[in-house]
Design a protein around this motif. Sequence first.
Motif, PDB file in Angstrom:
ATOM      1  N   LEU A 163       3.677   3.710  18.340  1.00  0.00           N
ATOM      2  CA  LEU A 163       3.069   3.189  17.121  1.00  0.00           C
ATOM      3  C   LEU A 163       2.916   4.354  16.162  1.00  0.00           C
ATOM      4  N   THR A 164       3.861   4.490  15.223  1.00  0.00           N
ATOM      5  CA  THR A 164       3.901   5.626  14.309  1.00  0.00           C
ATOM      6  C   THR A 164       3.941   5.112  12.869  1.00  0.00           C
ATOM      7  N   PRO A 165       2.798   4.779  12.300  1.00  0.00           N
ATOM      8  CA  PRO A 165       2.772   4.218  10.947  1.00  0.00           C
ATOM      9  C   PRO A 165       3.377   5.182   9.919  1.00  0.00           C
ATOM     10  N   ASP A 166       4.218   4.646   9.031  1.00  0.00           N
ATOM     11  CA  ASP A 166       4.749   5.486   7.961  1.00  0.00           C
ATOM     12  C   ASP A 166       3.729   5.599   6.840  1.00  0.00           C
ATOM     13  N   ARG A 167       3.955   6.503   5.932  1.00  0.00           N
ATOM     14  CA  ARG A 167       2.967   6.791   4.884  1.00  0.00           C
ATOM     15  C   ARG A 167       2.834   5.647   3.888  1.00  0.00           C
ATOM     16  N   GLU A 168       3.942   4.950   3.635  1.00  0.00           N
ATOM     17  CA  GLU A 168       3.912   3.930   2.590  1.00  0.00           C
ATOM     18  C   GLU A 168       3.283   2.621   3.075  1.00  0.00           C
ATOM     19  N   ASN A 169       3.832   2.058   4.161  1.00  0.00           N
ATOM     20  CA  ASN A 169       3.402   0.729   4.591  1.00  0.00           C
ATOM     21  C   ASN A 169       2.603   0.727   5.891  1.00  0.00           C
ATOM     22  N   LEU A 174      -1.846  -1.216   9.392  1.00  0.00           N
ATOM     23  CA  LEU A 174      -2.943  -1.003  10.336  1.00  0.00           C
ATOM     24  C   LEU A 174      -4.242  -1.608   9.824  1.00  0.00           C
ATOM     25  N   ARG A 175      -4.502  -1.420   8.529  1.00  0.00           N
ATOM     26  CA  ARG A 175      -5.740  -1.967   7.963  1.00  0.00           C
ATOM     27  C   ARG A 175      -5.705  -3.491   7.955  1.00  0.00           C
ATOM     28  N   LEU A 182      -0.280  -5.332  15.883  1.00  0.00           N
ATOM     29  CA  LEU A 182       1.005  -4.634  15.869  1.00  0.00           C
ATOM     30  C   LEU A 182       1.547  -4.472  17.284  1.00  0.00           C
ATOM     31  N   LEU A 183       0.653  -4.277  18.232  1.00  0.00           N
ATOM     32  CA  LEU A 183       1.077  -4.193  19.626  1.00  0.00           C
ATOM     33  C   LEU A 183       1.693  -5.512  20.083  1.00  0.00           C
ATOM     34  N   VAL A 204      10.509   1.129  21.775  1.00  0.00           N
ATOM     35  CA  VAL A 204      10.243   0.232  20.649  1.00  0.00           C
ATOM     36  C   VAL A 204       9.294   0.970  19.720  1.00  0.00           C
ATOM     37  N   ARG A 205       9.762   1.214  18.514  1.00  0.00           N
ATOM     38  CA  ARG A 205       8.975   2.001  17.559  1.00  0.00           C
ATOM     39  C   ARG A 205       8.451   1.080  16.450  1.00  0.00           C
ATOM     40  N   VAL A 206       7.148   1.132  16.223  1.00  0.00           N
ATOM     41  CA  VAL A 206       6.515   0.302  15.199  1.00  0.00           C
ATOM     42  C   VAL A 206       5.984   1.204  14.093  1.00  0.00           C
ATOM     43  N   ARG A 207       6.577   1.070  12.915  1.00  0.00           N
ATOM     44  CA  ARG A 207       6.102   1.838  11.761  1.00  0.00           C
ATOM     45  C   ARG A 207       5.182   1.001  10.885  1.00  0.00           C
ATOM     46  N   SER A 208       5.416  -0.289  10.859  1.00  0.00           N
ATOM     47  CA  SER A 208       4.556  -1.228  10.144  1.00  0.00           C
ATOM     48  C   SER A 208       4.873  -2.629  10.656  1.00  0.00           C
ATOM     49  N   TYR A 209       4.179  -3.622  10.167  1.00  0.00           N
ATOM     50  CA  TYR A 209       4.408  -5.000  10.608  1.00  0.00           C
ATOM     51  C   TYR A 209       5.853  -5.416  10.372  1.00  0.00           C
TER      52      TYR A 209
END
Length: 263
Positions: A163-169, A174-175, A182-183, A204-209
């Motif tokens: 679970l590696t959120p990107d800066r933009e989305n 997460l909020r 997301l899991l 499996v990499r999750v950057r955002s929904y």
Amino acid sequence: MAGPTTAERQQRTSGPPRPQRTPRVPRVRSRTLVLALALAVLLTAGGIWVFYGSQWLRLERVQTSGTRVLTAQEVLDAADAPIGTPLISVDTDAIEERLRSKLPRIDSVEAERSWPHEIGLKVTERKPVLLIEKGGKFVEVDAEGVRFATVERAPADVPRLELTPDRENGAASLRRFGTDRLLREAVRVAGDLPEAVADDTRKVRVRSYDSITVELSGGRTVVWGSGEKGRTKATTLTALMKATPKARHFDVSAPTAPASSGS
């Protein structure tokens, strides 16, 4: 002067009505009824004693089946079945509840009496579909998104979840959705993958929904997008891989306009 009527003449001839006698119940029938009632009472009392008071139908053994990772002794200790108690009075529902509470690895369990002295515990364990690495250990996640166990060694052939959120989305996702949602989306994607792709999945990499990527062996990747339309994406990915077998990157985030690249 008129003479007596026909009804009056009949009444004088027959005399006053005789009183009706109540039929007597034969003594033999009364005795039979009493004996039957006494026998029923004795049988009921005897049955109660056999089930609750005697030593014949008491719990002596507990058998387990269905365990894969858990040991039989772990299940027996958590079940805490009351050995020596009349089998009929053992609360099997309470045993099942204790097992689910004490051993989160258990997905379901059935506790059944096996007369005259045994209870059988049929266990179904949760199976990990993703792993979360944490502090050098691995948290197992099942197909419902339940984090049920932490193990020292990663089970073979179970993909890692990052679970590696990107800066933009990512932060916004997460909020809005929270880590648990997301899991679950990651688990949903893992469950929708074609079988051949699932067997080859490493991460499996999750950057955002809306940004979930599947990493395969050999450095190949699949851009999946969100977890929506999973079955359609799976079908599209299978066709895309057949059409471009040497490609290293596949994009099915828009299943009506898939793309592949690299060789």
